[in-house]
Design an enzyme around this catalytic site. Structure first.
Site, mmCIF file in Angstrom:
data_model
loop_
_atom_site.group_PDB
_atom_site.id
_atom_site.type_symbol
_atom_site.label_atom_id
_atom_site.label_comp_id
_atom_site.label_asym_id
_atom_site.label_seq_id
_atom_site.Cartn_x
_atom_site.Cartn_y
_atom_site.Cartn_z
ATOM 1 N N CYS A 24 79.997 -90.609 23.957
ATOM 2 C CA CYS A 24 81.274 -91.304 23.794
ATOM 3 C C CYS A 24 81.113 -92.502 22.852
ATOM 4 O O CYS A 24 80.894 -92.316 21.666
ATOM 5 C CB CYS A 24 81.864 -91.684 25.144
ATOM 6 S SG CYS A 24 83.621 -92.144 25.039
ATOM 7 N N HIS A 43 82.128 -86.405 27.476
ATOM 8 C CA HIS A 43 81.205 -86.882 28.505
ATOM 9 C C HIS A 43 80.550 -85.694 29.214
ATOM 10 O O HIS A 43 81.151 -85.127 30.129
ATOM 11 C CB HIS A 43 81.960 -87.721 29.548
ATOM 12 C CG HIS A 43 82.421 -89.041 29.046
ATOM 13 N ND1 HIS A 43 81.649 -90.180 29.142
ATOM 14 C CD2 HIS A 43 83.570 -89.410 28.432
ATOM 15 C CE1 HIS A 43 82.316 -91.197 28.618
ATOM 16 N NE2 HIS A 43 83.480 -90.758 28.179
ATOM 17 N N GLU A 61 78.223 -85.779 31.381
ATOM 18 C CA GLU A 61 77.963 -86.149 32.770
ATOM 19 C C GLU A 61 79.210 -86.020 33.649
ATOM 20 O O GLU A 61 79.116 -86.055 34.879
ATOM 21 C CB GLU A 61 77.411 -87.576 32.835
ATOM 22 C CG GLU A 61 78.418 -88.687 32.678
ATOM 23 C CD GLU A 61 78.891 -88.930 31.263
ATOM 24 O OE1 GLU A 61 79.691 -89.871 31.071
ATOM 25 O OE2 GLU A 61 78.463 -88.207 30.337
#
Length: 206
Positions: free
Chosen positions: A79, A182, A184
């Site tokens: 990001c 993202h 994650e």
């Protein structure tokens, strides 16, 4: 040792949890000396480019990242960490790290187009890369951003996404990869990407 860089740009807990789910130990740090010992580096972040770069310079993390890149350490930007690796950001008109040539641009404000771009979207990966191996073409990933990276060299573009316009959503060059989305927060396919990064030696033929 997997090092997650802390430069007051948030998003660290979700990264550490995703790594733990993969059985990987990590160390969150804002210390350049620790970054210097890393076997691989994750450079996440949300927030504004200007403040982020001010903190990186104040702590000496800008030079630590440059040295890690020069040493061939595998680096993953996420990001904001995919934006400020370039030379300049239109956000706050900020000179950035310059790990790759190029600039970060604002998403266009078009009628009917929501900015920030938030939610799930596809990434069209343009060429094979170990970090993106095995990800199905129809997979979607989680985005939240108003800016996107625009590298100077087209061969640095690893993936693109459509949101009113086609924008760069994945970068890859030598020992550095970066995603505007993202991983994650992107479920099993995001975890697969992180697992690929943990297994990658940072070496590519260019």
């Amino acid at each position: 040792m997997v090092v997650v860089i802390d430069y007051q740009a948030g998003n660290l807990t979700s990264v550490v949890r995703a790594l733990a789910a993969l059985g990987a130990e990590s160390r969150v740090t804002g210390e350049p000396a620790v970054v210097a010992q890393a076997d691989r580096v994750i450079f996440p972040g949300v927030g504004a480019a200007g403040k982020a770069m001010a903190v990186l310079r104040e702590r000496g993390l800008d030079e630590a990242l440059r040295r890690a890149q020069e040493r061939g350490v595998p680096i993953l930007g996420i990001c904001l960490g995919a934006q400020i690796i370039l030379e300049f950001s239109e956000e706050n008109n900020t000179p950035c790290l310059g790990l790759l040539p190029g600039r970060t641009r604002a998403l266009p404000r078009l009628p009917g187009l929501k900015v920030p771009h938030m939610g799930w979207n596809r990434v069209d990966f343009l060429r094979p890369h170990p970090v993106f191996a095995g990800l199905p073409p129809a997979a979607e990933y989680y985005f939240v951003h108003s800016y996107y990276p625009d590298p100077a060299l087209p061969e640095m573009v690893a993936g693109v996404t459509e949101h009113g316009v086609s924008f760069v959503s994945a970068l890859a060059w030598r020992n550095l990869v970066a995603t505007q989305f993202h991983p994650e927060k992107s479920g099993r396919f995001g975890l697969q990407l992180l697992a690929n990064f943990l297994a990658w030696d940072g070496i590519l033929a260019q």
